[in-house]
Design a protein around this motif. Structure first.
Motif, PDB file in Angstrom:
ATOM      1  N   SER A  15       0.856  -1.215   0.000  1.00  0.00           N
ATOM      2  CA  SER A  15       0.000   0.000   0.000  1.00  0.00           C
ATOM      3  C   SER A  15       0.876   1.243   0.000  1.00  0.00           C
ATOM      4  O   SER A  15       1.935   1.258   0.636  1.00  0.00           O
ATOM      5  N   TYR A  16       0.406   2.239  -0.786  1.00  0.00           N
ATOM      6  CA  TYR A  16       1.175   3.497  -0.894  1.00  0.00           C
ATOM      7  C   TYR A  16       0.183   4.668  -0.862  1.00  0.00           C
ATOM      8  O   TYR A  16      -0.823   4.658  -1.578  1.00  0.00           O
ATOM      9  N   SER A  17       0.517   5.579  -0.029  1.00  0.00           N
ATOM     10  CA  SER A  17      -0.385   6.743   0.125  1.00  0.00           C
ATOM     11  C   SER A  17       0.214   7.968  -0.549  1.00  0.00           C
ATOM     12  O   SER A  17       1.407   8.255  -0.390  1.00  0.00           O
ATOM     13  N   ASP A  18      -0.658   8.662  -1.328  1.00  0.00           N
ATOM     14  CA  ASP A  18      -0.227   9.887  -2.019  1.00  0.00           C
ATOM     15  C   ASP A  18      -1.470  10.714  -2.301  1.00  0.00           C
ATOM     16  O   ASP A  18      -2.571  10.162  -2.463  1.00  0.00           O
ATOM     17  N   ALA A  19      -1.230  12.011  -2.373  1.00  0.00           N
ATOM     18  CA  ALA A  19      -2.376  12.903  -2.644  1.00  0.00           C
ATOM     19  C   ALA A  19      -2.957  12.610  -4.010  1.00  0.00           C
ATOM     20  O   ALA A  19      -4.167  12.739  -4.226  1.00  0.00           O
ATOM     21  N   ASP A  20      -2.085  12.150  -4.906  1.00  0.00           N
ATOM     22  CA  ASP A  20      -2.534  11.813  -6.262  1.00  0.00           C
ATOM     23  C   ASP A  20      -2.810  10.304  -6.293  1.00  0.00           C
ATOM     24  O   ASP A  20      -1.893   9.477  -6.194  1.00  0.00           O
ATOM     25  N   ARG A  21      -4.062   9.971  -6.417  1.00  0.00           N
ATOM     26  CA  ARG A  21      -4.451   8.558  -6.367  1.00  0.00           C
ATOM     27  C   ARG A  21      -3.849   7.748  -7.503  1.00  0.00           C
ATOM     28  O   ARG A  21      -3.393   6.616  -7.320  1.00  0.00           O
ATOM     29  N   GLU A  22      -3.796   8.329  -8.675  1.00  0.00           N
ATOM     30  CA  GLU A  22      -3.229   7.602  -9.820  1.00  0.00           C
ATOM     31  C   GLU A  22      -1.746   7.344  -9.621  1.00  0.00           C
ATOM     32  O   GLU A  22      -1.224   6.279  -9.952  1.00  0.00           O
ATOM     33  N   ARG A  23      -1.060   8.375  -9.130  1.00  0.00           N
ATOM     34  CA  ARG A  23       0.377   8.202  -8.894  1.00  0.00           C
ATOM     35  C   ARG A  23       0.600   7.147  -7.804  1.00  0.00           C
ATOM     36  O   ARG A  23       1.536   6.337  -7.884  1.00  0.00           O
ATOM     37  N   ALA A  24      -0.250   7.158  -6.785  1.00  0.00           N
ATOM     38  CA  ALA A  24      -0.132   6.180  -5.706  1.00  0.00           C
ATOM     39  C   ALA A  24      -0.295   4.761  -6.263  1.00  0.00           C
ATOM     40  O   ALA A  24       0.440   3.830  -5.908  1.00  0.00           O
ATOM     41  N   ALA A  25      -1.229   4.583  -7.185  1.00  0.00           N
ATOM     42  CA  ALA A  25      -1.469   3.270  -7.781  1.00  0.00           C
ATOM     43  C   ALA A  25      -0.279   2.828  -8.624  1.00  0.00           C
ATOM     44  O   ALA A  25       0.150   1.676  -8.584  1.00  0.00           O
ATOM     45  N   ARG A  26       0.264   3.809  -9.400  1.00  0.00           N
ATOM     46  CA  ARG A  26       1.410   3.453 -10.248  1.00  0.00           C
ATOM     47  C   ARG A  26       2.610   3.040  -9.388  1.00  0.00           C
ATOM     48  O   ARG A  26       3.322   2.100  -9.732  1.00  0.00           O
ATOM     49  N   VAL A  27       2.832   3.804  -8.316  1.00  0.00           N
ATOM     50  CA  VAL A  27       3.975   3.491  -7.433  1.00  0.00           C
ATOM     51  C   VAL A  27       3.812   2.106  -6.829  1.00  0.00           C
ATOM     52  O   VAL A  27       4.751   1.284  -6.780  1.00  0.00           O
ATOM     53  N   ALA A  28       2.605   1.824  -6.329  1.00  0.00           N
ATOM     54  CA  ALA A  28       2.346   0.519  -5.705  1.00  0.00           C
ATOM     55  C   ALA A  28       2.532  -0.615  -6.725  1.00  0.00           C
ATOM     56  O   ALA A  28       3.132  -1.661  -6.440  1.00  0.00           O
ATOM     57  N   GLU A  29       2.030  -0.410  -7.925  1.00  0.00           N
ATOM     58  CA  GLU A  29       2.183  -1.426  -8.970  1.00  0.00           C
ATOM     59  C   GLU A  29       3.642  -1.632  -9.346  1.00  0.00           C
ATOM     60  O   GLU A  29       4.084  -2.754  -9.607  1.00  0.00           O
ATOM     61  N   GLN A  30       4.397  -0.498  -9.403  1.00  0.00           N
ATOM     62  CA  GLN A  30       5.818  -0.597  -9.754  1.00  0.00           C
ATOM     63  C   GLN A  30       6.591  -1.369  -8.684  1.00  0.00           C
ATOM     64  O   GLN A  30       7.465  -2.186  -8.993  1.00  0.00           O
ATOM     65  N   ILE A  31       6.236  -1.074  -7.432  1.00  0.00           N
ATOM     66  CA  ILE A  31       6.902  -1.785  -6.329  1.00  0.00           C
ATOM     67  C   ILE A  31       6.620  -3.291  -6.423  1.00  0.00           C
ATOM     68  O   ILE A  31       7.519  -4.136  -6.288  1.00  0.00           O
ATOM     69  N   ALA A  33       5.712  -4.986  -9.109  1.00  0.00           N
ATOM     70  CA  ALA A  33       6.355  -5.543 -10.305  1.00  0.00           C
ATOM     71  C   ALA A  33       7.843  -5.775 -10.073  1.00  0.00           C
ATOM     72  O   ALA A  33       8.418  -6.780 -10.499  1.00  0.00           O
ATOM     73  N   SER A  34       8.482  -4.775  -9.396  1.00  0.00           N
ATOM     74  CA  SER A  34       9.916  -4.906  -9.105  1.00  0.00           C
ATOM     75  C   SER A  34      10.181  -6.105  -8.187  1.00  0.00           C
ATOM     76  O   SER A  34      11.142  -6.865  -8.361  1.00  0.00           O
ATOM     77  N   TYR A  35       9.313  -6.277  -7.220  1.00  0.00           N
ATOM     78  CA  TYR A  35       9.463  -7.404  -6.273  1.00  0.00           C
ATOM     79  C   TYR A  35       9.317  -8.742  -6.996  1.00  0.00           C
ATOM     80  O   TYR A  35      10.115  -9.664  -6.813  1.00  0.00           O
ATOM     81  N   ILE A  36       8.303  -8.823  -7.847  1.00  0.00           N
ATOM     82  CA  ILE A  36       8.066 -10.058  -8.601  1.00  0.00           C
ATOM     83  C   ILE A  36       9.236 -10.370  -9.524  1.00  0.00           C
ATOM     84  O   ILE A  36       9.712 -11.499  -9.625  1.00  0.00           O
ATOM     85  N   SER A  37       9.732  -9.313 -10.199  1.00  0.00           N
ATOM     86  CA  SER A  37      10.871  -9.494 -11.113  1.00  0.00           C
ATOM     87  C   SER A  37      12.099  -9.978 -10.363  1.00  0.00           C
ATOM     88  O   SER A  37      12.823 -10.863 -10.831  1.00  0.00           O
ATOM     89  N   GLU A  38      12.296  -9.386  -9.180  1.00  0.00           N
ATOM     90  CA  GLU A  38      13.459  -9.772  -8.376  1.00  0.00           C
ATOM     91  C   GLU A  38      13.339 -11.233  -7.918  1.00  0.00           C
ATOM     92  O   GLU A  38      14.300 -11.984  -7.947  1.00  0.00           O
ATOM     93  N   ARG A  39      12.135 -11.646  -7.516  1.00  0.00           N
ATOM     94  CA  ARG A  39      11.917 -13.029  -7.065  1.00  0.00           C
ATOM     95  C   ARG A  39      12.125 -14.020  -8.212  1.00  0.00           C
ATOM     96  O   ARG A  39      12.691 -15.100  -8.025  1.00  0.00           O
ATOM     97  N   ILE A  40      11.680 -13.602  -9.390  1.00  0.00           N
ATOM     98  CA  ILE A  40      11.867 -14.469 -10.554  1.00  0.00           C
ATOM     99  C   ILE A  40      13.342 -14.660 -10.865  1.00  0.00           C
ATOM    100  O   ILE A  40      13.818 -15.754 -11.156  1.00  0.00           O
ATOM    101  N   ASP A  41      14.088 -13.507 -10.800  1.00  0.00           N
ATOM    102  CA  ASP A  41      15.531 -13.582 -11.056  1.00  0.00           C
ATOM    103  C   ASP A  41      16.221 -14.483 -10.041  1.00  0.00           C
ATOM    104  O   ASP A  41      17.104 -15.281 -10.377  1.00  0.00           O
ATOM    105  N   GLN A  42      15.820 -14.340  -8.751  1.00  0.00           N
ATOM    106  CA  GLN A  42      16.425 -15.161  -7.701  1.00  0.00           C
ATOM    107  C   GLN A  42      16.112 -16.650  -7.921  1.00  0.00           C
ATOM    108  O   GLN A  42      16.982 -17.506  -7.781  1.00  0.00           O
ATOM    109  N   ALA A  43      14.849 -16.932  -8.287  1.00  0.00           N
ATOM    110  CA  ALA A  43      14.450 -18.320  -8.533  1.00  0.00           C
ATOM    111  C   ALA A  43      15.200 -18.901  -9.721  1.00  0.00           C
ATOM    112  O   ALA A  43      15.630 -20.057  -9.722  1.00  0.00           O
ATOM    113  N   SER A  44      15.376 -18.039 -10.739  1.00  0.00           N
ATOM    114  CA  SER A  44      16.089 -18.491 -11.928  1.00  0.00           C
ATOM    115  C   SER A  44      17.544 -18.808 -11.609  1.00  0.00           C
ATOM    116  O   SER A  44      18.095 -19.803 -12.061  1.00  0.00           O
ATOM    117  N   GLN A  45      18.148 -17.922 -10.806  1.00  0.00           N
ATOM    118  CA  GLN A  45      19.546 -18.135 -10.422  1.00  0.00           C
ATOM    119  C   GLN A  45      19.686 -19.403  -9.575  1.00  0.00           C
ATOM    120  O   GLN A  45      20.614 -20.189  -9.747  1.00  0.00           O
TER     121      GLN A  45
END
Length: 228
Positions: A15-31, A33-45
């Motif tokens: 969860s991410y709080s921001d005055a701009d709801r859209e920006r808050a959603a993008r940030v949360a989604e990016q976080i 996505a980054s976590y998932i990508s990192e887990r995939i890389d770790q699993a692959s390694q």
């Protein structure tokens, strides 16, 4: 920003709080996505590392197996092993046959030895070969008949009379045949006894040699099995 796992699952709550709801959603989604990508890389390694380890172990096992097979083949070649075990079976069969023959020879040797003792004691007439000899029995009967005829005629004829001399000659000739036949029987027994005396130790030595060969084969087979 708040990131916390949901107990009992592999899910993370972001969860991410921001005055701009859209920006808050993008940030949360990016976080996320980054976590998932990192887990995939770790699993692959991790998967790649495991795969490399397994491949390395398989290669080492293959090398050891090839070396073991080479050692096994070389050992069998050097020791001339029949891997089917036929050699051991043949040795065992030979030992059984030799044991059987040895027992028969030992029995015959003991029997001939008893006959030889009778001969040495001057009791040739007691030998079964003499007692049961049909030719000797016929000769002995003939001698008895001739002696009876000689004694019967002795009251009327003198020993120097030609007929009496002829009877006496026939008696002597029959007795000589008895003596020759008896002598042949005795000599045959002696020779047979000597032959058996010589054969028995030779067969025992052969049996001991086969037992040694069988033990050597078993020892080699044990070593072969260990290598195998």
């Amino acid at each position: 920003m708040v990131v916390r796992p949901i107990v009992g699952t592999n899910i993370l709550l972001v969860s991410y709080s921001d005055a701009d709801r859209e920006r808050a959603a993008r940030v949360a989604e990016q976080i996320a996505a980054s976590y998932i990508s990192e887990r995939i890389d770790q699993a692959s390694q991790t998967s790649q590392t495991a795969r490399s380890f397994i491949e390395d172990q398989v290669a080492q096992v293959r090398v050891r197996l090839q070396k073991s097979e080479e050692d096994l083949a070389e050992y069998a070649r050097v020791n001339q092993l029949q891997l089917t075990g036929e050699d051991s079976n043949l040795i065992g069969a030979s030992m059984l046959e030799l044991n059987k023959n040895l027992l028969e020879i030992e029995k015959a040797r003991i029997e001939q030895e008893s006959y030889t003792r009778l001969i040495t004691a001057g009791r040739i007439a007691d030998l079964p070969q003499v007692v049961d000899n049909q030719t000797l029995n016929q000769l002995k009967l003939r001698v008895a008949e001739l002696r009876g005829e000689y004694e019967m005629k002795r009251g009327d004829l003198k020993p120097a009379f030609p007929e009496m001399k002829a009877l006496q000659a026939r008696i002597v000739d029959a007795e000589r045949q008895i003596a020759r036949t008896t002598s042949v029987i005795a000599e045959t027994i002696r020779l047979k006894f000597q032959e058996l005396q010589a054969r028995e130790p030779a067969m025992r030595a052969r049996l001991a040699d086969l037992a040694r060969q069988q033990q050597e084969f078993r020892d080699k087979n044990i070593r072969y099995t260990i290598l195998k």
